[in-house]
Scaffold this motif. Sequence first.
Motif, PDB file in Angstrom:
ATOM      1  N   SER A 216      -4.626 -14.324  -3.795  1.00  0.00           N
ATOM      2  CA  SER A 216      -3.301 -14.832  -3.469  1.00  0.00           C
ATOM      3  C   SER A 216      -3.398 -16.319  -3.171  1.00  0.00           C
ATOM      4  N   GLU A 217      -2.345 -17.050  -3.519  1.00  0.00           N
ATOM      5  CA  GLU A 217      -2.307 -18.473  -3.198  1.00  0.00           C
ATOM      6  C   GLU A 217      -2.080 -18.668  -1.707  1.00  0.00           C
ATOM      7  N   ARG A 218      -1.396 -17.728  -1.077  1.00  0.00           N
ATOM      8  CA  ARG A 218      -1.161 -17.795   0.354  1.00  0.00           C
ATOM      9  C   ARG A 218      -1.713 -16.540   1.029  1.00  0.00           C
ATOM     10  N   GLU A 219      -1.936 -16.674   2.325  1.00  0.00           N
ATOM     11  CA  GLU A 219      -2.428 -15.526   3.091  1.00  0.00           C
ATOM     12  C   GLU A 219      -1.367 -14.422   3.082  1.00  0.00           C
ATOM     13  N   PRO A 220      -1.658 -13.247   2.541  1.00  0.00           N
ATOM     14  CA  PRO A 220      -0.641 -12.181   2.501  1.00  0.00           C
ATOM     15  C   PRO A 220      -0.380 -11.607   3.892  1.00  0.00           C
ATOM     16  N   HIS A 221       0.851 -11.211   4.122  1.00  0.00           N
ATOM     17  CA  HIS A 221       1.188 -10.568   5.398  1.00  0.00           C
ATOM     18  C   HIS A 221       1.017  -9.064   5.229  1.00  0.00           C
ATOM     19  N   ILE A 222       0.000  -8.511   5.876  1.00  0.00           N
ATOM     20  CA  ILE A 222      -0.265  -7.075   5.792  1.00  0.00           C
ATOM     21  C   ILE A 222       0.308  -6.398   7.023  1.00  0.00           C
ATOM     22  N   LEU A 223       1.328  -5.590   6.817  1.00  0.00           N
ATOM     23  CA  LEU A 223       2.001  -4.920   7.923  1.00  0.00           C
ATOM     24  C   LEU A 223       1.092  -3.880   8.554  1.00  0.00           C
ATOM     25  N   PHE A 224       0.505  -3.019   7.726  1.00  0.00           N
ATOM     26  CA  PHE A 224      -0.501  -2.076   8.215  1.00  0.00           C
ATOM     27  C   PHE A 224      -1.266  -1.492   7.029  1.00  0.00           C
ATOM     28  N   SER A 225      -2.374  -0.838   7.337  1.00  0.00           N
ATOM     29  CA  SER A 225      -3.206  -0.171   6.337  1.00  0.00           C
ATOM     30  C   SER A 225      -3.248   1.319   6.631  1.00  0.00           C
ATOM     31  N   SER A 226      -3.423   2.125   5.582  1.00  0.00           N
ATOM     32  CA  SER A 226      -3.516   3.573   5.768  1.00  0.00           C
ATOM     33  C   SER A 226      -4.315   4.173   4.621  1.00  0.00           C
ATOM     34  N   TYR A 227      -5.003   5.274   4.920  1.00  0.00           N
ATOM     35  CA  TYR A 227      -5.669   6.048   3.870  1.00  0.00           C
ATOM     36  C   TYR A 227      -4.756   7.158   3.345  1.00  0.00           C
ATOM     37  N   ASN A 228      -3.555   7.240   3.866  1.00  0.00           N
ATOM     38  CA  ASN A 228      -2.620   8.291   3.479  1.00  0.00           C
ATOM     39  C   ASN A 228      -1.583   7.710   2.527  1.00  0.00           C
ATOM     40  N   SER A 229      -1.707   8.013   1.231  1.00  0.00           N
ATOM     41  CA  SER A 229      -0.794   7.432   0.247  1.00  0.00           C
ATOM     42  C   SER A 229       0.643   7.903   0.453  1.00  0.00           C
ATOM     43  N   GLU A 230       0.798   9.105   1.014  1.00  0.00           N
ATOM     44  CA  GLU A 230       2.153   9.619   1.284  1.00  0.00           C
ATOM     45  C   GLU A 230       2.848   8.763   2.335  1.00  0.00           C
ATOM     46  N   VAL A 231       2.118   8.394   3.373  1.00  0.00           N
ATOM     47  CA  VAL A 231       2.669   7.519   4.420  1.00  0.00           C
ATOM     48  C   VAL A 231       3.056   6.168   3.828  1.00  0.00           C
ATOM     49  N   ILE A 232       2.193   5.632   2.955  1.00  0.00           N
ATOM     50  CA  ILE A 232       2.468   4.343   2.329  1.00  0.00           C
ATOM     51  C   ILE A 232       3.753   4.405   1.505  1.00  0.00           C
TER      52      ILE A 232
ATOM     53  N   GLY B 167      11.785   0.616   3.256  1.00  0.00           N
ATOM     54  CA  GLY B 167      11.994  -0.821   3.211  1.00  0.00           C
ATOM     55  C   GLY B 167      11.100  -1.623   4.128  1.00  0.00           C
ATOM     56  N   LEU B 168      10.005  -1.015   4.608  1.00  0.00           N
ATOM     57  CA  LEU B 168       9.117  -1.740   5.519  1.00  0.00           C
ATOM     58  C   LEU B 168       8.262  -2.775   4.791  1.00  0.00           C
ATOM     59  N   GLY B 169       8.093  -2.627   3.493  1.00  0.00           N
ATOM     60  CA  GLY B 169       7.277  -3.556   2.732  1.00  0.00           C
ATOM     61  C   GLY B 169       7.032  -3.023   1.337  1.00  0.00           C
ATOM     62  N   VAL B 170       6.098  -3.642   0.627  1.00  0.00           N
ATOM     63  CA  VAL B 170       5.704  -3.206  -0.708  1.00  0.00           C
ATOM     64  C   VAL B 170       4.232  -2.802  -0.652  1.00  0.00           C
ATOM     65  N   SER B 171       3.745  -2.188  -1.723  1.00  0.00           N
ATOM     66  CA  SER B 171       2.347  -1.769  -1.739  1.00  0.00           C
ATOM     67  C   SER B 171       1.769  -1.944  -3.137  1.00  0.00           C
ATOM     68  N   ILE B 172       0.447  -1.842  -3.231  1.00  0.00           N
ATOM     69  CA  ILE B 172      -0.255  -1.874  -4.513  1.00  0.00           C
ATOM     70  C   ILE B 172      -1.053  -0.582  -4.639  1.00  0.00           C
ATOM     71  N   LEU B 173      -0.768   0.185  -5.693  1.00  0.00           N
ATOM     72  CA  LEU B 173      -1.464   1.447  -5.927  1.00  0.00           C
ATOM     73  C   LEU B 173      -1.824   1.552  -7.400  1.00  0.00           C
ATOM     74  N   SER B 174      -2.784   2.401  -7.700  1.00  0.00           N
ATOM     75  CA  SER B 174      -3.165   2.599  -9.104  1.00  0.00           C
ATOM     76  C   SER B 174      -2.250   3.637  -9.743  1.00  0.00           C
ATOM     77  N   ASP B 175      -2.156   3.591 -11.072  1.00  0.00           N
ATOM     78  CA  ASP B 175      -1.289   4.563 -11.750  1.00  0.00           C
ATOM     79  C   ASP B 175      -1.828   5.986 -11.619  1.00  0.00           C
ATOM     80  N   LEU B 176      -3.128   6.150 -11.347  1.00  0.00           N
ATOM     81  CA  LEU B 176      -3.653   7.498 -11.099  1.00  0.00           C
ATOM     82  C   LEU B 176      -3.054   8.083  -9.826  1.00  0.00           C
TER      83      LEU B 176
END
Length: 295
Positions: free
Chosen positions: A210-226, A233-242
């Motif tokens: 990233s060109e700027r420091e990303p704002h990470i609201l929180f992390s989780s190992y639970n994809s359902e929670v994400i 509307g709490l934020g966006v995420s990055i996930l694989s198509d799998l």
Amino acid sequence: MNFEQLLYIKNVLEHKSITIAAQKLFVSQSAISQAITALEKELQIKLFQRSRQGTIPTEDGKWMLPKLMEIYQKTVDIKQEVKNRQSDLFGNLVIATVPGVFMTILPKTFAKFKNIHPRINYKIFESDNPKVIERVLNKEVDLGFIAKSDEINEEILHVRTLPISSNYYLIVNTHSPYALFQQISLKDLDNTSFIVYGYEYFANLMHRFSEREPHILFSSYNSEVIKKSVIEGLGVSILSDLMLKDDPYIAGGQLKAIKLTDSPFDTPVTYSLIYRKDCPNKMIVEKLISFLKVE
């Protein structure tokens, strides 16, 4: 030379301590010391010396001990193979996997394997790449499925390539202004809150690219929670198509997956399986692998 001597030596090597090795094996320190001394006399080589760093190999031990460990592992493999040939495979297989892999080739593989070897029980953990590798190295699990990584010690681990790949997508609420995009770059996401999978992998990639420091609201190992957090509307995420295969939230119009154009997110991810060369369940692991189309 006998198997008991090799077992003692293996544990002294791992723990750099006769005391700890004795505790792990539930034998006396003198039993281990005597067994090692007897083998040293037989080989006419001193294998270990005690120092402030613990019980460490001598110069002669540094070239002899790897050879002895090869003999130990071959003996373990032979014992296991004899056991498997005498009766059907049985036991517990502990697996760690990155998300998505379990949704593709693994269920059918496990089903076929279970039909032939019904006495195998499975325990499966989902984690991100660093945690899966760590668990395999620490012998917490027998087998790991990971996104292909250059940070693999192939002196310790067997690595096999899986016949699957995936791509990264930005996941947004369908009411988000970003939902108008068909593809998107991280630089288009200034002042956006991210909800990331795992505590390291995606976050580290975002920090690096990233060109700027990303704002990470929180992390989780639970994809359902994400996914539910993105829907709210709490934020966006990055996930694989799998991880998004047959996803009900995308099918139901609550989420949209947008192709990312930044390196390395624009490059397909390939996957590997890993297991320790001295894995106690090596015979079971390799029989399971034979059911997968791996390289």
